[in-house]
Scaffold this motif. Structure first.
Motif, PDB file in Angstrom:
ATOM      1  N   SER A 261     -33.198  48.659  -4.906  1.00  0.00           N
ATOM      2  CA  SER A 261     -32.457  49.908  -5.097  1.00  0.00           C
ATOM      3  C   SER A 261     -31.742  49.938  -6.450  1.00  0.00           C
ATOM      4  N   THR A 262     -31.667  48.793  -7.139  1.00  0.00           N
ATOM      5  CA  THR A 262     -31.049  48.751  -8.474  1.00  0.00           C
ATOM      6  C   THR A 262     -32.031  49.176  -9.562  1.00  0.00           C
ATOM      7  N   GLY A 263     -33.320  49.275  -9.188  1.00  0.00           N
ATOM      8  CA  GLY A 263     -34.342  49.614 -10.164  1.00  0.00           C
ATOM      9  C   GLY A 263     -35.126  48.401 -10.643  1.00  0.00           C
ATOM     10  N   PHE A 264     -34.674  47.206 -10.295  1.00  0.00           N
ATOM     11  CA  PHE A 264     -35.387  45.987 -10.664  1.00  0.00           C
ATOM     12  C   PHE A 264     -36.537  45.768  -9.690  1.00  0.00           C
ATOM     13  N   VAL A 265     -37.710  45.460 -10.209  1.00  0.00           N
ATOM     14  CA  VAL A 265     -38.870  45.197  -9.355  1.00  0.00           C
ATOM     15  C   VAL A 265     -39.060  43.688  -9.266  1.00  0.00           C
ATOM     16  N   ILE A 266     -38.986  43.177  -8.038  1.00  0.00           N
ATOM     17  CA  ILE A 266     -39.190  41.742  -7.797  1.00  0.00           C
ATOM     18  C   ILE A 266     -40.690  41.520  -7.701  1.00  0.00           C
ATOM     19  N   LYS A 267     -41.201  40.594  -8.528  1.00  0.00           N
ATOM     20  CA  LYS A 267     -42.644  40.362  -8.597  1.00  0.00           C
ATOM     21  C   LYS A 267     -43.067  38.971  -8.150  1.00  0.00           C
ATOM     22  N   SER A 268     -42.098  38.112  -7.824  1.00  0.00           N
ATOM     23  CA  SER A 268     -42.430  36.744  -7.410  1.00  0.00           C
ATOM     24  C   SER A 268     -41.285  36.192  -6.571  1.00  0.00           C
ATOM     25  N   ALA A 269     -41.551  35.102  -5.874  1.00  0.00           N
ATOM     26  CA  ALA A 269     -40.488  34.438  -5.112  1.00  0.00           C
ATOM     27  C   ALA A 269     -39.387  33.959  -6.053  1.00  0.00           C
ATOM     28  N   GLU A 270     -39.767  33.496  -7.231  1.00  0.00           N
ATOM     29  CA  GLU A 270     -38.756  33.064  -8.198  1.00  0.00           C
ATOM     30  C   GLU A 270     -37.853  34.233  -8.591  1.00  0.00           C
ATOM     31  N   ASP A 271     -38.447  35.400  -8.867  1.00  0.00           N
ATOM     32  CA  ASP A 271     -37.643  36.598  -9.133  1.00  0.00           C
ATOM     33  C   ASP A 271     -36.706  36.889  -7.971  1.00  0.00           C
ATOM     34  N   ALA A 272     -37.221  36.753  -6.739  1.00  0.00           N
ATOM     35  CA  ALA A 272     -36.437  37.054  -5.543  1.00  0.00           C
ATOM     36  C   ALA A 272     -35.245  36.116  -5.423  1.00  0.00           C
ATOM     37  N   ILE A 273     -35.453  34.845  -5.718  1.00  0.00           N
ATOM     38  CA  ILE A 273     -34.381  33.853  -5.641  1.00  0.00           C
ATOM     39  C   ILE A 273     -33.300  34.168  -6.672  1.00  0.00           C
ATOM     40  N   ILE A 274     -33.719  34.533  -7.863  1.00  0.00           N
ATOM     41  CA  ILE A 274     -32.769  34.875  -8.927  1.00  0.00           C
ATOM     42  C   ILE A 274     -32.035  36.170  -8.585  1.00  0.00           C
ATOM     43  N   PHE A 275     -32.771  37.207  -8.173  1.00  0.00           N
ATOM     44  CA  PHE A 275     -32.150  38.487  -7.812  1.00  0.00           C
ATOM     45  C   PHE A 275     -31.185  38.302  -6.652  1.00  0.00           C
ATOM     46  N   ASN A 276     -31.521  37.427  -5.723  1.00  0.00           N
ATOM     47  CA  ASN A 276     -30.671  37.207  -4.561  1.00  0.00           C
ATOM     48  C   ASN A 276     -29.254  36.789  -4.964  1.00  0.00           C
ATOM     49  N   ASN A 277     -29.123  36.005  -6.034  1.00  0.00           N
ATOM     50  CA  ASN A 277     -27.776  35.623  -6.484  1.00  0.00           C
ATOM     51  C   ASN A 277     -26.971  36.849  -6.896  1.00  0.00           C
ATOM     52  N   PHE A 278     -27.602  37.770  -7.582  1.00  0.00           N
ATOM     53  CA  PHE A 278     -26.943  39.031  -7.962  1.00  0.00           C
ATOM     54  C   PHE A 278     -26.513  39.782  -6.709  1.00  0.00           C
ATOM     55  N   HIS A 279     -27.418  39.895  -5.741  1.00  0.00           N
ATOM     56  CA  HIS A 279     -27.146  40.607  -4.493  1.00  0.00           C
ATOM     57  C   HIS A 279     -25.970  39.973  -3.741  1.00  0.00           C
ATOM     58  N   GLU A 280     -25.972  38.655  -3.644  1.00  0.00           N
ATOM     59  CA  GLU A 280     -24.880  37.987  -2.939  1.00  0.00           C
ATOM     60  C   GLU A 280     -23.556  38.192  -3.667  1.00  0.00           C
ATOM     61  N   GLY A 281     -23.584  38.178  -4.991  1.00  0.00           N
ATOM     62  CA  GLY A 281     -22.368  38.427  -5.762  1.00  0.00           C
ATOM     63  C   GLY A 281     -21.778  39.797  -5.473  1.00  0.00           C
ATOM     64  N   LEU A 282     -22.639  40.799  -5.346  1.00  0.00           N
ATOM     65  CA  LEU A 282     -22.160  42.137  -4.998  1.00  0.00           C
ATOM     66  C   LEU A 282     -21.440  42.124  -3.654  1.00  0.00           C
ATOM     67  N   HIS A 283     -22.035  41.460  -2.684  1.00  0.00           N
ATOM     68  CA  HIS A 283     -21.434  41.449  -1.348  1.00  0.00           C
ATOM     69  C   HIS A 283     -20.184  40.574  -1.276  1.00  0.00           C
ATOM     70  N   ILE A 284     -20.118  39.528  -2.074  1.00  0.00           N
ATOM     71  CA  ILE A 284     -18.879  38.743  -2.135  1.00  0.00           C
ATOM     72  C   ILE A 284     -17.748  39.631  -2.666  1.00  0.00           C
ATOM     73  N   GLY A 285     -18.047  40.441  -3.660  1.00  0.00           N
ATOM     74  CA  GLY A 285     -17.048  41.381  -4.178  1.00  0.00           C
ATOM     75  C   GLY A 285     -16.580  42.357  -3.111  1.00  0.00           C
ATOM     76  N   ILE A 286     -17.510  42.877  -2.332  1.00  0.00           N
ATOM     77  CA  ILE A 286     -17.149  43.782  -1.236  1.00  0.00           C
ATOM     78  C   ILE A 286     -16.260  43.048  -0.227  1.00  0.00           C
ATOM     79  N   MET A 287     -16.630  41.819   0.108  1.00  0.00           N
ATOM     80  CA  MET A 287     -15.848  41.048   1.084  1.00  0.00           C
ATOM     81  C   MET A 287     -14.442  40.748   0.564  1.00  0.00           C
ATOM     82  N   MET A 288     -14.314  40.506  -0.729  1.00  0.00           N
ATOM     83  CA  MET A 288     -12.991  40.267  -1.300  1.00  0.00           C
ATOM     84  C   MET A 288     -12.119  41.516  -1.171  1.00  0.00           C
ATOM     85  N   GLY A 289     -12.728  42.678  -1.343  1.00  0.00           N
ATOM     86  CA  GLY A 289     -11.989  43.922  -1.136  1.00  0.00           C
ATOM     87  C   GLY A 289     -11.629  44.136   0.321  1.00  0.00           C
ATOM     88  N   LEU A 290     -12.582  43.892   1.201  1.00  0.00           N
ATOM     89  CA  LEU A 290     -12.372  44.057   2.652  1.00  0.00           C
ATOM     90  C   LEU A 290     -11.200  43.225   3.164  1.00  0.00           C
TER      91      LEU A 290
END
Length: 151
Positions: free
Chosen positions: A118-147
């Motif tokens: 949904s960010t516009g980044f296209v994941i093309k490999s498992a390695e991309d997915a592992i790297i993108f996942n860190n970004f995704h988790e960081g977003l949710h950690i920020g949400i949890m800190m606000g919560l």
């Protein structure tokens, strides 16, 4: 990838502290102005990592279909998580990453079904997915800190 996995481990350690430092009631509380709670965010990152890395690589996930249905993108808390569900999610936080590292090191990830995020980044490999996942988790950690400020 060692640095990437180290970041993932740090992320999961931060997330596990939310489980250790909050009661079941706090984990389930949806503060005014929010659409989800701490436990939803925590389970969501576990489910998302499994979908991005394993499902799109054509491998079985380590999470149940029930967890996927409750916590995948587009869902919201429909029930209060039980203590046993919280315990399962806590276990999966580390177990899923340990297995991912082993599987990556054993070079099992060969094929990947491209996934446009949904960010516009296209994941093309498992390695991309592992790297993108860190970004995704960081977003949710920020949400949890606000919560947590409203618990």
């Amino acid at each position: 990838m060692n640095q990437t996995f180290e970041i993932t481990r740090i992320s999961r350690k931060i997330v596990s502290q939310f489980l250790e430092n909050h009661t079941l009631e706090q984990l389930n509380k949806i503060p005014d102005g929010f659409k989800n709670n701490l436990i939803w965010n925590i389970a969501h990152i576990v489910v998302t990592q499994q979908l991005l890395v394993y499902k799109f690589s054509g491998f079985p996930m380590m999470v149940s279909d029930e967890l996927v249905q409750k916590y995948m993108k587009g869902t919201k808390p429909e029930h209060n998580a039980t203590q046993s569900e919280v315990d399962e999610i806590k276990c999966l936080l580390s177990k899923t990453i340990d297995q991912t590292i082993d599987d990556f090191d054993n070079k099992i990830f060969k094929n990947y079904e491209e996934y446009p995020t949904s960010t516009g980044f296209v994941i093309k490999s498992a390695e991309d997915a592992i790297i993108f996942n860190n970004f995704h988790e960081g977003l949710h950690i920020g949400i949890m800190m606000g919560l947590r400020k409203f618990l």
